[in-house]
Design a protein around this motif. Structure first.
Motif, short mmCIF file in Angstrom:
data_model
loop_
_atom_site.label_atom_id
_atom_site.label_comp_id
_atom_site.label_asym_id
_atom_site.label_seq_id
_atom_site.Cartn_x
_atom_site.Cartn_y
_atom_site.Cartn_z
N ARG A 8 7.58 4.11 -5.20
CA ARG A 8 6.23 4.65 -5.46
C ARG A 8 6.45 5.67 -6.58
O ARG A 8 5.42 5.60 -7.32
N ALA A 9 7.54 6.33 -6.72
CA ALA A 9 7.51 7.27 -7.84
C ALA A 9 7.70 6.49 -9.08
O ALA A 9 7.03 7.03 -10.11
N LEU A 10 8.24 5.43 -9.03
CA LEU A 10 8.62 4.56 -10.31
C LEU A 10 6.96 4.07 -10.69
O LEU A 10 6.83 4.24 -11.87
N LEU A 11 6.06 3.60 -9.85
CA LEU A 11 4.95 3.23 -10.34
C LEU A 11 4.03 4.12 -10.65
O LEU A 11 3.06 3.82 -11.53
N LYS A 12 4.06 5.43 -10.09
CA LYS A 12 3.21 6.36 -10.65
C LYS A 12 3.53 6.63 -12.27
O LYS A 12 2.68 7.31 -12.80
N ASP A 13 4.95 6.50 -12.51
CA ASP A 13 5.12 6.79 -13.81
C ASP A 13 4.65 8.24 -14.30
O ASP A 13 4.23 8.26 -15.56
N ASN B 99 0.80 -1.07 -0.12
CA ASN B 99 -0.03 0.02 0.10
C ASN B 99 0.89 1.33 0.03
O ASN B 99 0.39 2.22 -0.60
N ASN B 100 2.23 1.17 0.49
CA ASN B 100 3.04 2.23 0.65
C ASN B 100 3.51 2.72 -1.09
O ASN B 100 3.67 3.94 -1.29
N ILE B 101 3.69 1.56 -1.51
CA ILE B 101 4.22 1.59 -2.95
C ILE B 101 3.29 2.14 -3.89
O ILE B 101 3.39 3.03 -4.83
N ALA B 102 1.99 1.65 -3.65
CA ALA B 102 0.85 1.94 -4.60
C ALA B 102 0.22 3.35 -4.03
O ALA B 102 -1.00 3.55 -4.55
N TYR B 103 0.52 4.11 -3.26
CA TYR B 103 -0.04 5.26 -2.53
C TYR B 103 0.04 5.98 -3.61
O TYR B 103 1.08 6.40 -4.54
N GLY B 104 -1.25 6.50 -4.06
CA GLY B 104 -1.36 7.36 -5.47
C GLY B 104 -1.47 6.58 -6.52
O GLY B 104 -1.92 7.30 -7.54
N SER B 105 -1.72 5.37 -6.56
CA SER B 105 -1.81 4.49 -7.78
C SER B 105 -2.52 3.33 -7.15
O SER B 105 -2.25 2.14 -7.26
N PRO B 106 -3.81 3.66 -6.70
CA PRO B 106 -4.82 2.72 -5.95
C PRO B 106 -4.96 1.37 -6.88
O PRO B 106 -5.39 0.34 -6.38
N ALA C 219 -3.34 0.04 -9.21
CA ALA C 219 -1.89 -0.78 -9.57
C ALA C 219 -2.22 -2.37 -9.23
O ALA C 219 -2.42 -2.52 -8.14
N SER C 220 -1.61 -3.18 -10.05
CA SER C 220 -1.74 -4.58 -9.72
C SER C 220 -0.48 -5.19 -8.88
O SER C 220 0.37 -4.31 -8.87
N GLU C 221 -0.68 -6.18 -8.43
CA GLU C 221 0.51 -6.78 -7.54
C GLU C 221 1.70 -6.83 -8.59
O GLU C 221 2.96 -6.48 -8.14
N ASP C 222 1.50 -7.46 -9.68
CA ASP C 222 2.76 -7.45 -10.64
C ASP C 222 3.55 -6.09 -10.87
O ASP C 222 4.72 -5.94 -10.87
N GLU C 223 2.66 -4.94 -10.83
CA GLU C 223 3.20 -3.75 -11.20
C GLU C 223 3.84 -3.18 -10.26
O GLU C 223 4.95 -2.50 -10.24
N ILE C 224 3.34 -3.52 -9.02
CA ILE C 224 4.00 -3.09 -7.64
C ILE C 224 5.28 -3.96 -7.47
O ILE C 224 6.37 -3.32 -7.20
#
Length: 584
Positions: A495-500, A438-445, A447-452
């Protein structure tokens, strides 16, 4: 002085006017509660009226035929009173807690919309105490006072009517004390209100000390600050204790004086009633009913007079809460959307001066950040690097000059749209007391587990996540205390990488990493930076040698800019900073 004057102007009328919108959807409960209050209030005088036939028929005339129904009437009366009281208490609690919930929701929403400058100028503890304490203080004044005045007011009114019915001349004596009681309450209220304001400020200070001691527990322990923090808390607690004792003292004095006035009036009435019983048709039942009604008025009047202290505390809480809700929010008057491609970021003669500051944090800054390039800001601490970056997501507004993205002034963009195109990794890592995922996906709710997992791998975080007992579901603790500094930093990068987002702001993003992790993360960041506009703040110059443009700042101004090699050959300020790092 002006603030004090404004606070004194905040009245109960304004309080109820501001509270009324929070009654939306609760009016049916409110009217049910009021009806129940009135019923409870009426039962007091009814009980007093039943005492007259009990004495006259049962003890004087010995009429047992009439007497056998009166006990059943009393039982029925109190069953009815109990049901009404339950309905009143239940609906009152429901309304009060719903209002607290709504007020706290609005306070939190306001807190999320306030400008960053507000957080720098105001105590965090005071903001917290508004939400946790003042919100409940308002409902105590707003609804509990109504409950007492409605229920006990009806009781007192009903008893007075009954007393007038029994003997209006004796009852008039009770009205002699009313102006005196009113004057006493008014004097005490002024004292209590001033103490309430001081108490609120000190309560905010207590929460501030607690928050700082918890957040800085490692520093406190290493530097032996336990006694100092304890001393700070003791001083504030002593001030709170003194205020509470003084407030209770004034309340008790007011209550005692009021009760003395009532008791004096009661004594005089009882004496005159006893004399009247010997010369007129004032029966024993009349006397007992009159006496009981007078005694039954004692507690309701006491509660009503004590409510003045609750009301004053509530008015101070209301002043604090509603002034906070009236604070100006971040300026968000823009209507344009920031869409791809975003274009260049241009600072045109930008000046930034913080409130109450005598000098500019940024002075006549002219800078163009080309789309898709990497621009690094370097310089000693306090030279304006972070201030410059904070203008891009509009954490602060430009004092003068213009900042544009894609040729459009940033103030013309909707804040949500503007910030949705940005990712930020700060040197002060913020992690929430939640799972790693949830911390990594913060701002990207979404996002799939694979993307995280992919983001975690790119940030060199997946290796330590796999070693955790619950992997991505591991709780990181308050502010990520269960993780090392390097691990927290890498989660922030993930987290920043996931938001892209197309604009990437890195404020000392690799500062907490060891040499091996820094090399791996730097490679991941270089991949991420491709075709993205990246602004990097760095003290470690080794991390920005490949930047397209290096901006050297000093005292809020640009003194040099260029590529790494060019600046080294220029042998200016950048070369001096570089030599200081690599020759020591």
């Amino acid at each position: 002085m002006n603030k004090s004057r404004q606070k004194n102007q905040y009245t109960s009328g304004k309080l109820y006017k501001r509270l009324f919108p929070y009654m939306k959807g609760l009016l049916k409960y409110f009217f049910t509660s009021v009806i129940a209050m009135i019923i409870v209030g009426i039962t007091g005088p009814l009980f007093a009226s039943l005492l007259k036939p009990i004495i006259d028929n049962g003890f004087v005339e010995k009429n047992l035929e009439i007497m056998k129904w009166i006990p059943l009437e009393i039982v029925g009366l109190f069953i009815f009173r109990g049901i009404a009281n339950y309905i009143n208490e239940y609906t009152s609690a429901y309304i009060s807690n719903r209002m607290v919930q709504s007020i706290q929701k609005d306070l939190f929403a306001k807190m999320m919309m306030l400008p960053i400058s507000y957080y720098q100028e105001n105590s965090r503890g005071r903001m917290m105490s508004r939400i946790t304490i003042d919100a409940r203080g308002i409902t105590a004044a707003g609804f509990d006072v109504i409950t007492v005045f409605a229920k006990d007011g009806v009781t007192v009114l009903g008893l007075l009517i009954w007393l007038f019915y029994l003997d209006w001349q004796l009852t008039l004596i009770t009205f002699v004390t009313i102006p005196l009681i009113g004057w006493c309450v008014r004097v005490i209220n002024k004292k209590i209100r001033g103490l309430s304001a001081k108490s609120q400020n000190d309560m905010g200070q207590v929460m501030q000390i607690l928050s700082e001691s918890i957040d800085g527990t490692r520093v406190v322990r290493v530097y032996g600050g336990q006694e100092y923090e304890q001393h700070r808390l003791d001083i504030t607690n002593k001030a709170l204790r003194s205020l509470a004792v003084r407030r209770q003292s004034y309340t008790s004095i007011g209550s005692a004086v009021t009760q003395l006035m009532i008791a004096t009036s009661l004594s005089l009435i009882l004496y005159l009633a006893a004399r009247r019983a010997t010369h007129s048709g004032f029966t024993a039942g009349d006397f007992m009913s009159f006496l009981s009604a007078m005694l039954m008025m004692f507690d309701p009047l006491k509660r009503i007079t004590n409510m003045s202290s609750v009301l004053q505390g509530g008015l101070m809480a209301a002043d604090s809460v509603f002034r906070f809700l009236d604070e100006p929010e971040e300026q968000d008057n823009g209507e344009k959307k920031l869409n791809l491609p975003i274009g260049d970021i241009v600072f045109n003669n930008v000046i930034l001066r913080y409130p109450n500051s005598e000098k500019d944090a940024i002075h006549h800054l002219n800078l163009t950040v080309k789309q898709g390039t990497v621009v690094a800001l370097v310089g000693e601490s306090g030279c304006g690097k972070t201030s410059t970056v904070n203008l891009i997501p509009r954490f602060y507004e430009v004092t003068s000059g213009e900042l544009t993205i894609g040729g459009v002034n940033v103030q013309d963009y909707e804040l949500k749209s503007l910030r949705s195109q940005m990712s930020l990794v700060s040197q002060d890592v913020v992690l929430f007391n939640d799972t790693i995922a949830n911390n990594i996906a913060y701002g990207s709710p979404k996002a799939s587990e694979d993307e995280i997992i992919q983001a975690a791998k790119a940030a060199n975080a997946w290796s330590f996540i796999q070693d955790m007992p619950l992997g991505l579901k591991t709780q990181v603790g308050d502010q990520g205390m269960k993780l090392s500094g390097g691990q927290r930093q890498r989660l922030a990068i993930a987290r920043a990488l996931l938001k892209d987002a197309p604009i990437l702001i890195l404020d000392e993003a690799t500062s907490a990493l060891d040499t091996e992790s820094e090399r791996l993360v730097q490679a991941a960041l270089e991949t991420l930076m491709q075709n993205r506009t990246t602004i990097v703040i760095a003290h470690r110059l080794s991390t920005i040698e490949k930047a397209d443009n290096i901006i050297v700042m000093h005292q809020g101004e640009i003194v040099e800019q260029g590529k790494h090699k060019e600046l080294i050959e220029k042998n200016g300020r950048y070369a001096l900073l570089h030599n200081m790092q690599f020759n020591n």
